[in-house]
Design an enzyme around this catalytic site. Structure first.
Site, PDB file in Angstrom:
ATOM      1  N   HIS A 194      29.069  26.110  28.272  1.00  0.00           N
ATOM      2  CA  HIS A 194      28.647  25.810  26.806  1.00  0.00           C
ATOM      3  C   HIS A 194      28.641  26.697  25.983  1.00  0.00           C
ATOM      4  CE1 HIS A 194      27.136  21.114  27.842  1.00  0.00           C
ATOM      5  NE2 HIS A 194      28.244  21.604  28.540  1.00  0.00           N
TER       6      HIS A 194
ATOM      7  N   TYR B  45      18.475  18.524  22.170  1.00  0.00           N
ATOM      8  CA  TYR B  45      17.129  18.565  22.315  1.00  0.00           C
ATOM      9  C   TYR B  45      16.652  17.816  21.124  1.00  0.00           C
ATOM     10  CZ  TYR B  45      17.526  22.132  25.769  1.00  0.00           C
ATOM     11  OH  TYR B  45      17.860  23.163  26.883  1.00  0.00           O
TER      12      TYR B  45
ATOM     13  N   PRO C 298      10.100  22.720  31.162  1.00  0.00           N
ATOM     14  CA  PRO C 298      11.566  22.652  31.334  1.00  0.00           C
ATOM     15  C   PRO C 298      12.462  22.853  29.860  1.00  0.00           C
ATOM     16  CG  PRO C 298      10.708  20.837  31.746  1.00  0.00           C
ATOM     17  CD  PRO C 298       9.288  21.315  31.609  1.00  0.00           C
TER      18      PRO C 298
ATOM     19  N   LYS D   3      14.676  27.210  31.731  1.00  0.00           N
ATOM     20  CA  LYS D   3      14.314  28.699  32.294  1.00  0.00           C
ATOM     21  C   LYS D   3      13.898  28.738  33.404  1.00  0.00           C
ATOM     22  CE  LYS D   3      15.748  30.616  28.562  1.00  0.00           C
ATOM     23  NZ  LYS D   3      17.157  30.912  28.855  1.00  0.00           N
TER      24      LYS D   3
ATOM     25  N   TYR E  74      17.686  31.683  24.519  1.00  0.00           N
ATOM     26  CA  TYR E  74      18.331  30.618  25.261  1.00  0.00           C
ATOM     27  C   TYR E  74      19.610  31.059  26.207  1.00  0.00           C
ATOM     28  CZ  TYR E  74      19.720  25.799  26.042  1.00  0.00           C
ATOM     29  OH  TYR E  74      20.231  24.642  26.787  1.00  0.00           O
TER      30      TYR E  74
HETATM   31  P1  RFL Z   1      11.420  25.906  44.689  1.00  0.00           P
HETATM   32  O1  RFL Z   1      12.679  24.967  44.350  1.00  0.00           O
HETATM   33  O2  RFL Z   1       9.981  24.814  44.526  1.00  0.00           O
HETATM   34  O3  RFL Z   1      11.561  25.951  46.360  1.00  0.00           O
HETATM   35  C1  RFL Z   1      10.507  26.284  46.953  1.00  0.00           C
HETATM   36  C2  RFL Z   1      10.661  26.119  48.354  1.00  0.00           C
HETATM   37  O4  RFL Z   1       9.434  26.524  49.261  1.00  0.00           O
HETATM   38  C3  RFL Z   1       9.141  25.400  50.237  1.00  0.00           C
HETATM   39  N1  RFL Z   1       7.926  25.292  50.680  1.00  0.00           N
HETATM   40  C4  RFL Z   1       7.465  25.993  51.689  1.00  0.00           C
HETATM   41  N2  RFL Z   1       7.906  26.477  52.722  1.00  0.00           N
HETATM   42  C5  RFL Z   1       7.281  26.798  53.670  1.00  0.00           C
HETATM   43  N3  RFL Z   1       5.822  26.980  53.641  1.00  0.00           N
HETATM   44  C6  RFL Z   1       5.008  26.389  52.766  1.00  0.00           C
HETATM   45  N4  RFL Z   1       3.616  26.057  53.022  1.00  0.00           N
HETATM   46  C7  RFL Z   1       5.846  25.785  51.524  1.00  0.00           C
HETATM   47  N5  RFL Z   1       5.765  25.357  50.615  1.00  0.00           N
HETATM   48  C8  RFL Z   1       6.720  25.202  49.975  1.00  0.00           C
HETATM   49  C9  RFL Z   1       9.653  23.959  49.505  1.00  0.00           C
HETATM   50  O5  RFL Z   1       9.830  23.130  50.377  1.00  0.00           O
HETATM   51  C10 RFL Z   1      11.010  24.409  48.815  1.00  0.00           C
HETATM   52  O6  RFL Z   1      12.169  24.261  49.588  1.00  0.00           O
HETATM   53  O7  RFL Z   1      11.253  27.105  44.076  1.00  0.00           O
HETATM   54  P2  RFL Z   1      12.106  28.248  43.617  1.00  0.00           P
HETATM   55  O8  RFL Z   1      13.172  28.543  44.588  1.00  0.00           O
HETATM   56  O9  RFL Z   1      11.264  29.474  43.260  1.00  0.00           O
HETATM   57  O10 RFL Z   1      13.040  27.553  42.329  1.00  0.00           O
HETATM   58  C11 RFL Z   1      12.560  27.255  41.321  1.00  0.00           C
HETATM   59  C12 RFL Z   1      13.303  26.047  40.518  1.00  0.00           C
HETATM   60  O11 RFL Z   1      13.440  25.034  41.470  1.00  0.00           O
HETATM   61  C13 RFL Z   1      12.490  25.536  39.293  1.00  0.00           C
HETATM   62  O12 RFL Z   1      12.292  26.799  38.485  1.00  0.00           O
HETATM   63  C14 RFL Z   1      13.646  24.768  38.301  1.00  0.00           C
HETATM   64  O13 RFL Z   1      13.809  23.615  39.113  1.00  0.00           O
HETATM   65  C15 RFL Z   1      12.949  24.429  36.910  1.00  0.00           C
HETATM   66  N6  RFL Z   1      13.770  23.440  36.281  1.00  0.00           N
HETATM   67  C16 RFL Z   1      14.825  24.123  35.682  1.00  0.00           C
HETATM   68  N7  RFL Z   1      15.249  25.328  35.523  1.00  0.00           N
HETATM   69  C17 RFL Z   1      16.136  25.789  34.871  1.00  0.00           C
HETATM   70  O14 RFL Z   1      16.321  26.788  34.871  1.00  0.00           O
HETATM   71  N8  RFL Z   1      17.108  24.943  34.193  1.00  0.00           N
HETATM   72  C18 RFL Z   1      16.803  23.845  34.106  1.00  0.00           C
HETATM   73  O15 RFL Z   1      17.653  23.012  33.304  1.00  0.00           O
HETATM   74  C19 RFL Z   1      15.517  23.351  34.723  1.00  0.00           C
HETATM   75  N9  RFL Z   1      15.171  21.938  34.823  1.00  0.00           N
HETATM   76  C20 RFL Z   1      13.582  22.078  36.097  1.00  0.00           C
HETATM   77  C21 RFL Z   1      14.194  21.395  35.252  1.00  0.00           C
HETATM   78  C22 RFL Z   1      12.357  21.769  36.750  1.00  0.00           C
HETATM   79  C23 RFL Z   1      12.237  20.245  36.696  1.00  0.00           C
HETATM   80  N10 RFL Z   1      10.981  19.755  37.469  1.00  0.00           N
HETATM   81  C24 RFL Z   1      11.231  18.533  38.236  1.00  0.00           C
HETATM   82  C25 RFL Z   1       9.953  20.673  37.842  1.00  0.00           C
HETATM   83  C26 RFL Z   1      14.006  19.843  35.325  1.00  0.00           C
HETATM   84  C27 RFL Z   1      12.941  19.543  35.967  1.00  0.00           C
HETATM   85  C28 RFL Z   1      12.692  18.061  35.681  1.00  0.00           C
HETATM   86  C1  PHB Z   2      18.856  19.437  32.903  1.00  0.00           C
HETATM   87  O1  PHB Z   2      19.913  19.107  32.873  1.00  0.00           O
HETATM   88  O2  PHB Z   2      18.055  18.647  33.711  1.00  0.00           O
HETATM   89  C2  PHB Z   2      17.943  20.088  31.750  1.00  0.00           C
HETATM   90  C3  PHB Z   2      18.753  20.591  30.721  1.00  0.00           C
HETATM   91  C4  PHB Z   2      18.121  21.309  30.027  1.00  0.00           C
HETATM   92  C5  PHB Z   2      16.722  21.618  29.913  1.00  0.00           C
HETATM   93  C6  PHB Z   2      15.979  21.188  30.879  1.00  0.00           C
HETATM   94  C7  PHB Z   2      16.571  20.302  31.760  1.00  0.00           C
HETATM   95  O3  PHB Z   2      16.083  22.552  29.095  1.00  0.00           O
END
Ligand code: RFL
Ligand code: PHB
Length: 394
Positions: A76, A204, A296, A300, A388
């Site tokens: 993108h 957005y 989110p 990031k 971004y």
């Molecule tokens: P995770 O993915 O939470 O993984 C952590 C792992 O640790 C395990 N765990 C344990 N294991 C052993 N013992 C324990 N006591 C434990 N407790 C937990 C868990 O089971 C899990 O497998 O952390 P990690 O690896 O640091 O990754 C971070 C990302 O997942 C997170 O920052 C992103 O998903 C955030 N996020 C987004 N990030 C982006 O860069 N771009 C995006 O577009 C974006 N969109 C989002 C998002 C997060 C969202 N939510 C639901 C929080 C959109 C949403 C809706």
């Molecule tokens: C997504 O596609 O889940 C998404 C994209 C951009 C954002 C957050 C989430 O800023």
């Protein structure tokens, strides 16, 4: 039954942070054991991030897991901001020379799992009572129960990659750990649908009824979000209600191209800014969501996690291959500088794009003025675009 296993780095958490770290270390010949309290199917099924910075793509290339990403990811070169239906494109490529890539976290995780399994990585899934111990000793350890057995992993270093609810951060003594937090007074209701996206780029939108985001996973699959109340429930949101609300908030131009259908995932996530300092205690390092959370808006979270892991992997590789501990000693300070800048950006974009219940007409005018500034000043647009696409690593 109990037994002890020896390794160099014990990684707690098999999310994107833990898996990427394990792969980058394996490529340098460093041995790891990865422990998670869930199993692979559960971890892969978590629908979260969708947008990767160029630096994250580079990290996945360095790890050797970017082939499918290059085939299937969507580059993108811009995204849109909309304010009460007025749309404005931010041309991130023209402003920064860089692009971002749409490729789901589920796919990143799958690619990493496939490679780690193919290379014989030792995983312990469904681990209970995971306990990091002796963090300041020469040989710290992590104990847990697994299939009825008590297992201890003895190691040089522990990498706490266990997300916001993990044990690693909690195992740092309270008089050492400082935390900083802002909880936002709303959540995001997210929906996935097997329909082409409303637009070929992300939108957005700030609308009087609340924020909305049009995103995607592929040319056939769309991901949409609307701002909702914190105490709202998905039971209140039929698909029909969601499509109606989304169309209103995106405005009539975009709504005219909206292809609706039955959603196959619907969930509500709270929004939070959070940072824990320091990110190292003794021989424990924190990386990713274990140390920080961003709202989110701006996409990031996963990117910040990948940046931590790149810096941590380099520090550990320097230690094991050159006996140089400089980067280990400066890890926390180095990553936190970048973490705070990314926190600032995510907070600022969230503040600009949402309806805050406490906002007075003055703050609403401020939001509009900032939008008008971004859409008329190249300097302002470049600053937004630079954040971004991702700030440099160091
Ligand atoms: P995770 O993915 O939470 O993984 C952590 C792992 O640790 C395990 N765990 C344990 N294991 C052993 N013992 C324990 N006591 C434990 N407790 C937990 C868990 O089971 C899990 O497998 O952390 P990690 O690896 O640091 O990754 C971070 C990302 O997942 C997170 O920052 C992103 O998903 C955030 N996020 C987004 N990030 C982006 O860069 N771009 C995006 O577009 C974006 N969109 C989002 C998002 C997060 C969202 N939510 C639901 C929080 C959109 C949403 C809706
Ligand atoms: C997504 O596609 O889940 C998404 C994209 C951009 C954002 C957050 C989430 O800023």
């Amino acid at each position: 039954m109990s037994h002890t296993i020896e390794t160099q780095v014990c990684i707690i958490g098999a999310g994107p942070s833990g898996l990427l770290l394990s792969q980058l270390l394996a490529n340098a010949g460093i041995d790891t054991v990865v422990i998670d309290r869930k199993d692979r199917a559960y971890i892969e099924g978590r629908i979260r991030a969708g947008v990767l910075e160029q630096g994250t793509v580079t990290a996945l290339e360095e790890a050797g897991v970017a082939d499918r990403l290059h085939r299937e990811g969507l580059p993108h070169s811009g995204f849109e901001l909309a304010f009460d239906g007025d749309r404005h494109r931010i041309d991130i490529e023209a402003l920064t020379g860089k692009t971002v890539t749409v490729y789901g976290q589920t796919e990143v995780t799958k690619d990493l799992f496939d490679k780690r399994h193919a290379e014989g990585q030792v995983f312990y899934f469904n681990a209970d009572s995971v306990r990091p111990q002796d963090l300041t000793a020469d040989r710290p350890s992590v104990s847990f129960t697994h299939d009825g057995a008590e297992i201890t992993v003895s190691c040089d270093y522990i990498a706490g990659c266990d997300g916001y609810h993990g044990v690693s951060r909690q195992s740092i003594p309270a008089d050492v750990l400082k935390t900083f937090e802002r909880v936002y007074p709303f959540g995001w209701l997210g929906v996935m649908v097997e329909r082409p996206p409303v637009s070929h780029e992300l939108i957005y939108a700030n609308h009087a009824r609340g924020f909305a985001l049009a995103s995607m996973r592929s040319e056939r699959r769309s991901r949409y979000y609307v701002q909702c109340d914190l105490d709202d429930s998905i039971d209140n949101w039929s698909d029909d209600r969601f499509w109606e609300e989304l169309a209103l908030r995106l405005g009539p131009d975009a709504a005219a191209h909206l292809q609706t259908g039955p959603s196959f995932e619907k969930s509500i996530a709270p929004l939070r800014s959070f940072v824990a300092e320091p990110m190292r205690h003794g021989n424990l390092f924190l990386a990713g969501d274990a140390a920080h959370i961003v709202p989110p808006t701006g996409a990031k979270g996963l990117n910040l996690a990948a940046a931590d892991v790149r810096i941590l992997s380099r520090a550990l590789i320097e230690h094991y291959t050159k006996g140089n501990d400089h980067h280990i000693d400066t890890y926390s300070e180095t990553v936190l500088k970048r973490v705070w800048k990314v926190e600032r950006f995510s907070w600022q974009l969230s503040t600009l794009m949402h309806q805050f219940p406490e906002n007075s007409p003055f703050e609403k005018r401020m939001q509009r003025a900032e939008f008008d500034y971004l859409t008329t000043s190249e300097a302002a647009a470049r600053s937004l675009a630079e954040n971004y696409v991702g700030l440099p690593l160091e």
